[in-house]
Design a protein around this motif. Structure first.
Motif, short mmCIF file in Angstrom:
data_model
loop_
_atom_site.label_atom_id
_atom_site.label_comp_id
_atom_site.label_asym_id
_atom_site.label_seq_id
_atom_site.Cartn_x
_atom_site.Cartn_y
_atom_site.Cartn_z
N GLU A 136 0.77 -1.29 0.08
CA GLU A 136 0.07 0.17 0.09
C GLU A 136 0.92 1.33 0.15
OE1 GLU A 136 -3.43 2.05 2.47
OE2 GLU A 136 -2.81 0.13 3.07
N TYR A 137 1.85 1.22 0.91
CA TYR A 137 2.79 2.47 1.06
C TYR A 137 3.52 2.68 -0.50
CZ TYR A 137 7.49 4.47 1.47
OH TYR A 137 8.51 5.53 1.38
N PHE A 138 4.04 1.46 -1.10
CA PHE A 138 4.75 1.79 -2.38
C PHE A 138 3.69 2.32 -3.40
CE2 PHE A 138 8.21 -0.87 -0.30
CZ PHE A 138 9.14 -0.02 -0.51
N ILE A 139 2.47 1.69 -3.50
CA ILE A 139 1.63 2.10 -4.53
C ILE A 139 1.37 3.56 -4.18
CG2 ILE A 139 -0.76 1.91 -5.20
CD1 ILE A 139 1.26 -0.46 -6.09
N LYS A 140 1.05 4.10 -3.21
CA LYS A 140 0.70 5.43 -2.81
C LYS A 140 1.93 6.13 -3.12
CE LYS A 140 -2.28 5.18 1.23
NZ LYS A 140 -2.42 5.33 2.72
N TRP A 141 3.36 5.85 -3.08
CA TRP A 141 4.34 6.87 -3.22
C TRP A 141 4.56 6.68 -4.68
CZ3 TRP A 141 6.62 10.54 -1.78
CH2 TRP A 141 7.93 10.74 -1.87
N THR A 142 4.06 5.67 -5.40
CA THR A 142 4.44 5.82 -7.14
C THR A 142 3.46 6.61 -7.69
OG1 THR A 142 4.93 3.34 -7.07
CG2 THR A 142 4.32 4.13 -9.10
N TYR A 143 1.98 6.49 -7.12
CA TYR A 143 0.94 7.63 -7.54
C TYR A 143 1.33 9.18 -7.44
CZ TYR A 143 -2.98 10.46 -7.38
OH TYR A 143 -3.92 11.74 -7.60
N LEU A 144 2.03 9.19 -6.28
CA LEU A 144 2.34 10.52 -5.68
C LEU A 144 3.41 11.06 -6.78
CD1 LEU A 144 1.95 12.78 -3.82
CD2 LEU A 144 3.38 11.59 -2.15
N TRP A 145 4.41 10.17 -6.88
CA TRP A 145 5.58 10.70 -7.82
C TRP A 145 5.06 10.93 -9.02
CZ3 TRP A 145 10.00 12.61 -7.74
CH2 TRP A 145 10.99 12.40 -8.61
N VAL A 146 4.23 9.98 -9.82
CA VAL A 146 3.55 10.25 -10.89
C VAL A 146 2.93 11.64 -11.14
CG1 VAL A 146 1.91 9.55 -12.75
CG2 VAL A 146 3.60 7.78 -11.70
N ASP A 147 2.30 11.75 -10.13
CA ASP A 147 1.54 13.29 -9.95
C ASP A 147 2.00 14.17 -9.72
OD1 ASP A 147 -0.77 14.94 -9.72
OD2 ASP A 147 -0.75 14.88 -7.46
N PHE A 148 3.41 14.13 -9.04
CA PHE A 148 4.17 15.20 -9.00
C PHE A 148 4.96 15.62 -10.30
CE2 PHE A 148 8.98 16.48 -8.60
CZ PHE A 148 8.68 17.70 -8.20
N CYS A 149 5.34 14.63 -11.05
CA CYS A 149 6.02 14.57 -12.39
C CYS A 149 5.25 15.36 -13.37
CB CYS A 149 6.44 13.49 -12.81
SG CYS A 149 7.78 12.64 -12.00
N GLN A 150 3.84 14.93 -13.23
CA GLN A 150 2.78 15.77 -14.45
C GLN A 150 2.81 17.25 -14.24
OE1 GLN A 150 -0.93 13.26 -13.13
NE2 GLN A 150 -0.67 12.31 -15.34
N HIS A 151 3.16 17.74 -12.88
CA HIS A 151 2.89 19.11 -12.48
C HIS A 151 4.30 19.82 -12.72
CE1 HIS A 151 -0.70 17.47 -10.87
NE2 HIS A 151 -1.22 19.04 -11.34
#
Length: 201
Positions: A98-113
């Motif tokens: 769960e932690y790694f999935i959240k972190w991956t999502y967060l990283w992708v979201d950051f890169c989009q911005h």
């Protein structure tokens, strides 16, 4: 007598709470005001420790990188072979999925911005990538930097597939398979080098 505040420790405590705030709303949506509300402190306090949302996220990346490596090292401790290490890695990923999935999502979201050209030049991200790369070499006892990059890319790929909802991904199973593949590859590589050395002699 005035209360003595350990500013570095307090900064780390704030960072520790920020991960869940970012994960809940996403990097692009959350504001510094919402972060301060989530932390239960004033906006001024947040800005005192972090000059901007991006600066806060960058420090979160650095702190998280250090913690991840300490936890991974503890999980892999005692393994003697590459195959055993990969099995332990699969266990570690599964336990913290769960932690790694959240972190991956967060990283992708950051890169989009962000401007895609700026990310590779960011010193904090460079440092984090170098630490992960060095850790891959140390954890799995490999010297080939290309092989270390391959292992990290493999892990990132598994996490992205999980993020996409692929229920076929089983971290333990996939990492155990990779361990077998790499062990066979390294055996063939050693044999090839021995043969070449024999030819040269």
């Amino acid at each position: 007598m005035p209360k003595i505040v350990d500013h570095e420790q307090y900064r780390k405590e704030l960072l520790g709470k920020c991960f869940d705030l970012f994960a809940q709303k996403g990097y692009g949506s959350i504001t510094m005001r919402q972060i301060s509300q989530g932390l239960g402190v004033s906006t001024g306090t947040v800005y005192h420790y972090f000059s901007s949302k991006q600066a806060l996220f960058e420090q979160l990346v650095e702190e998280t990188c250090q913690q991840d490596l300490v936890m991974a090292l503890a999980e892999l401790e005692g393994t003697k072979t590459l195959k055993e290490s990969m099995v332990a890695l699969g266990r570690y990923l599964a336990k913290n999925e769960e932690y790694f999935i959240k972190w991956t999502y967060l990283w992708v979201d950051f890169c989009q911005h962000q401007d895609s050209k700026e990310i590779p030049g960011n010193n904090i991200f460079k440092r984090a990538n170098q630490r992960y790369h060095q850790a891959a070499c140390d954890f799995f006892g490999i010297q080939d930097p290309v092989l270390a990059t391959f292992i990290l890319s493999f892990i990132d790929g598994l996490l992205l597939r999980k993020l996409q909802g692929d229920e076929m991904i089983d971290f333990s199973e996939q990492c155990a398979l990779l361990g077998e593949i790499l062990t066979a590859y390294r055996g063939q590589e050693s044999e090839f080098r021995s043969q070449n050395l024999g030819v040269r002699i």
